[in-house]
Design an enzyme around this catalytic site. Structure first.
Site, mmCIF file in Angstrom:
data_model
loop_
_atom_site.group_PDB
_atom_site.id
_atom_site.type_symbol
_atom_site.label_atom_id
_atom_site.label_comp_id
_atom_site.label_asym_id
_atom_site.label_seq_id
_atom_site.Cartn_x
_atom_site.Cartn_y
_atom_site.Cartn_z
ATOM 1 N N ASP A 61 -5.016 2.980 6.712
ATOM 2 C CA ASP A 61 -5.992 3.408 7.986
ATOM 3 C C ASP A 61 -5.176 4.273 8.865
ATOM 4 O O ASP A 61 -3.840 4.226 8.845
ATOM 5 C CB ASP A 61 -6.195 1.971 8.680
ATOM 6 C CG ASP A 61 -5.044 1.441 9.349
ATOM 7 O OD1 ASP A 61 -4.066 1.514 8.884
ATOM 8 O OD2 ASP A 61 -5.115 1.428 10.673
ATOM 9 N N ARG A 76 -9.859 2.682 6.037
ATOM 10 C CA ARG A 76 -9.596 1.914 4.848
ATOM 11 C C ARG A 76 -10.553 1.875 3.853
ATOM 12 O O ARG A 76 -10.081 1.664 2.688
ATOM 13 C CB ARG A 76 -9.113 0.232 5.383
ATOM 14 C CG ARG A 76 -8.121 0.270 6.231
ATOM 15 C CD ARG A 76 -7.716 -1.283 6.473
ATOM 16 N NE ARG A 76 -6.926 -1.447 7.456
ATOM 17 C CZ ARG A 76 -5.478 -1.407 7.512
ATOM 18 N NH1 ARG A 76 -4.932 -1.155 6.412
ATOM 19 N NH2 ARG A 76 -4.660 -1.781 8.584
ATOM 20 N N ASP A 117 0.886 -1.188 0.162
ATOM 21 C CA ASP A 117 -0.106 -0.062 0.052
ATOM 22 C C ASP A 117 0.775 1.228 -0.159
ATOM 23 O O ASP A 117 0.755 2.143 -0.664
ATOM 24 C CB ASP A 117 -1.139 -0.056 1.055
ATOM 25 C CG ASP A 117 -0.295 -0.168 2.502
ATOM 26 O OD1 ASP A 117 0.915 -0.297 2.582
ATOM 27 O OD2 ASP A 117 -0.974 0.058 3.523
ATOM 28 N N ASP A 120 7.199 3.684 3.118
ATOM 29 C CA ASP A 120 7.356 4.848 4.206
ATOM 30 C C ASP A 120 9.057 4.767 4.543
ATOM 31 O O ASP A 120 9.983 4.965 3.485
ATOM 32 C CB ASP A 120 6.480 4.837 5.374
ATOM 33 C CG ASP A 120 6.906 6.076 6.284
ATOM 34 O OD1 ASP A 120 6.853 7.178 5.756
ATOM 35 O OD2 ASP A 120 6.582 5.918 7.488
ATOM 36 N N VAL A 145 -1.192 9.823 5.310
ATOM 37 C CA VAL A 145 -2.554 9.638 4.478
ATOM 38 C C VAL A 145 -3.540 8.456 4.749
ATOM 39 O O VAL A 145 -3.099 7.555 5.571
ATOM 40 C CB VAL A 145 -2.299 9.632 3.019
ATOM 41 C CG1 VAL A 145 -1.494 10.992 2.496
ATOM 42 C CG2 VAL A 145 -1.361 8.379 2.791
#
Ligand code: IMP
Length: 179
Positions: free
Chosen positions: A163, A169, A104, A107, A157
């Site tokens: 989430d 979500r 997803d 980071d 975000v």
């Protein structure tokens, strides 16, 4: 639908509309399909956050492919080992397979780093990563991020699978935290 959503104690502003997200995912799917022409990649979708990205990517992927869902479970190790991440749900034999990890968001890169290490043990032919979102300013690892749908600044975000403490979500758009 309102441009602002509240989740727990925080407020988020509309950042990327669903239509733009899906268009970008579709062109990424075509790019991957071209790169993997004649191969049969195994997409490994990392739960929970990548379920919407996976659905849209696969819907637009035209070549032959397989998909499976895995999860990284974190637990506390000893003082020297710190947090240990264990790959769960890998039922396929990936030896000699071309694997594409679906994330997803990338980071710091800790998650994909742990995934690459866990997958390498099984001797796949290749492992690449495709991510819906990538925060280059936060990324601390050396491994190249092979396929990115959307590059974003280092902001928190939610939505489209992502989430905040369990909520958000299901939001069809991506929202950004209002500081
Ligand atoms: P990394 O291991 O630091 O690359 O972080 C990856 C994981 O952190 C993702 O799979 C998400 O679960 C979570 N994460 C990082 N940034 C965000 C964000 O902006 N919103 C929601 N979850 C995030």
């Amino acid at each position: 639908m309102s441009n602002v959503v509240s989740l727990h104690d925080k407020t988020f502003d509309l950042y990327i509309h669903q239509k733009d997200i899906v268009e970008t995912i579709a062109s990424l799917a075509h790019r991957i399909a071209a790169d993997y022409a004649g191969k049969r990649p195994l997409f490994l979708s990392v739960l929970n956050g990548s379920f919407m990205f996976t659905a849209d990517l696969l819907r637009h992927y035209t070549g032959e492919c397989e998909v499976s869902f895995v999860k990284l479970a974190s637990y506390e190790g000893t003082a020297t080992t710190g947090t240990i991440k264990e790959l769960i749900g890998l039922n396929e034999n990936i030896k000699g397979r071309h694997v594409i990890v679906l994330e997803d968001i990338v980071d710091t890169g800790n998650t994909i780093d742990a995934l690459f290490a866990a997958l390498a043990i099984h001797e796949p032919a290749s492992v690449k990563v495709a991510t819906l979102l990538y925060k280059p300013e936060a990324y601390e690892k050396a491994h190249p991020i092979d396929y990115t749908a959307i590059t974003i600044p280092n902001k928190f975000v939610v939505g489209f699978g992502l989430d905040y403490d369990g909520l958000g979500r299901n939001l069809p758009n991506i929202y950004q935290l209002i500081q």
